[in-house]
Design an enzyme around this catalytic site. Structure first.
Site, PDB file in Angstrom:
ATOM      1  CG  ASN A  71      13.243 -14.416 -18.888  1.00  0.00           C
ATOM      2  OD1 ASN A  71      12.473 -15.283 -19.284  1.00  0.00           O
ATOM      3  ND2 ASN A  71      12.921 -13.589 -17.911  1.00  0.00           N
ATOM      4  CG  ASN A 117      11.575 -19.176 -17.687  1.00  0.00           C
ATOM      5  OD1 ASN A 117      11.218 -18.050 -17.396  1.00  0.00           O
ATOM      6  ND2 ASN A 117      11.487 -20.168 -16.828  1.00  0.00           N
ATOM      7  CG  HIS A 171       8.526 -19.699 -12.941  1.00  0.00           C
ATOM      8  ND1 HIS A 171       8.052 -20.926 -13.346  1.00  0.00           N
ATOM      9  CD2 HIS A 171       8.168 -18.816 -13.929  1.00  0.00           C
ATOM     10  CE1 HIS A 171       7.429 -20.810 -14.507  1.00  0.00           C
ATOM     11  NE2 HIS A 171       7.493 -19.545 -14.883  1.00  0.00           N
ATOM     12  CD1 TRP A 172      11.942 -16.671 -13.956  1.00  0.00           C
ATOM     13  CD2 TRP A 172      12.699 -15.069 -12.580  1.00  0.00           C
ATOM     14  NE1 TRP A 172      11.153 -15.560 -14.152  1.00  0.00           N
ATOM     15  CE2 TRP A 172      11.597 -14.570 -13.324  1.00  0.00           C
ATOM     16  CE3 TRP A 172      13.334 -14.250 -11.662  1.00  0.00           C
ATOM     17  CZ2 TRP A 172      11.124 -13.272 -13.163  1.00  0.00           C
ATOM     18  CZ3 TRP A 172      12.867 -12.956 -11.495  1.00  0.00           C
ATOM     19  CH2 TRP A 172      11.779 -12.470 -12.241  1.00  0.00           C
ATOM     20  N   GLY A 200       6.263 -12.733 -17.989  1.00  0.00           N
ATOM     21  CA  GLY A 200       6.104 -11.695 -16.979  1.00  0.00           C
ATOM     22  C   GLY A 200       6.210 -10.290 -17.549  1.00  0.00           C
ATOM     23  NE  ARG A 202      11.024  -8.333 -14.725  1.00  0.00           N
ATOM     24  CZ  ARG A 202      10.991  -9.510 -15.338  1.00  0.00           C
ATOM     25  NH1 ARG A 202      12.113 -10.121 -15.675  1.00  0.00           N
ATOM     26  NH2 ARG A 202       9.842 -10.097 -15.633  1.00  0.00           N
TER      27      ARG A 202
END
Length: 282
Positions: A45, A101, A261-262, A37, A185
């Site tokens: 992360n 990941n 997803h995390w 990302g 972010r």
């Protein structure tokens, strides 16, 4: 006292790259690889995992080429397996457990098939295994819903697009998609516009994964393998990990409900316990 990223940040020069990484702890080496990302780094992360894992292991969370404070990389140079091996060689790490990941999981899978002598444990969270595999549960019209949002955030890394990205990455939007996180972010992504530009320019050539693990080699993975996947992952469907479970002989799968997803962020405490127990007892 919580770790401060400024205290554990390091930079190493490998034959091809300047790589930023975050280092803590001692003992068996554990290398953490982030996803793809915009604004992703080893710290963003794994900020909720490094300290807990460092109580048991020597932890390295790496910014891979093309992300974070590491060197920029055009698509023709994107080979994170080679970069990981260079990183290990430069720091004198003979073998390590790999925890990856998404994109980092795909890198770890490739490394386990191409350099089995360098990996002791394989742990993945939501890795894609190839866009051409048959799709049972995910959408069949190209990139997933989450990947489409991710690509749009690369094209315009605004706080609003980052909010959409974080919301699709997690199950618990109220807890994780905060204005502060979305702005952070966005700021991190915009600080390295060359990373954004290289990603978008490289999409027609397969960025961020121009090289995929060969599915026919998965059955040859012999290291202990732990697959962790969110039941509610809208970026990479959990059927990818079902395929890996069926393909890798010494593997087991943990599917987490109320998890996107995390997994390492949404369920950090459980994730840390799973990784610690798995590496310690296998």
């Amino acid at each position: 006292m919580a770790l401060d990223p400024r205290d554990i940040a390091r930079t190493v020069r490998t034959p091809d790259w300047n790589l930023r990484y975050y280092e803590a702890g001692s003992g068996h080496p554990v290398i953490l690889l982030h996803g793809s990302g915009p604004g992703a780094t080893g710290w963003s992360n794994f900020a909720g995992n490094i300290e807990a894992l460092a109580e048991h292991f020597h932890v390295y969370a790496v910014d891979m080429p093309g992300w974070g404070e590491s060197d920029a990389a055009t698509v023709d140079r994107l080979d994170h397996v080679d970069a990981a091996i260079q990183f290990m060689d430069t720091l004198g790490i003979d073998r390590a457990a790999f925890v990856g990941n998404s994109m980092g999981g795909q890198t770890s899978l490739r490394l386990a098939t191409e350099h089995p002598e360098r990996i002791t444990h394989l742990i993945t969270m939501g890795p894609p295994v190839g866009m051409r595999l048959p799709t049972l549960f995910g959408a069949g019209d190209g990139p997933s819903e989450g990947l489409k949002v991710l690509i749009e955030a690369y094209r315009e890394a605004s706080p609003e697009n980052m909010r959409r990205l974080v919301e699709i990455m997690v199950f618990d939007k109220a807890r994780f998609a905060t204005p502060e996180l979305c702005k952070a972010r966005s700021d991190a992504a915009l600080a390295r516009p060359e990373h954004l530009r290289n990603y978008v320019d490289g999409l027609p050539q397969g960025a961020p994964l121009p090289i995929w693990v060969k599915p026919e080699l998965l059955s040859g993975i012999t290291v202990p393998t732990l697959l962790i996947h969110g039941r509610d992952d809208r970026v990479v469907s959990y059927e990818n990990s079902l395929f890996l479970l069926a393909s890798i002989p010494h593997s087991r799968l943990v599917v987490l409900n109320h998890c996107g997803h995390w997994a390492m962020i949404e369920h950090a405490d459980e994730f840390n316990r799973l990784v610690t127990d798995f590496v310690t007892h296998n």
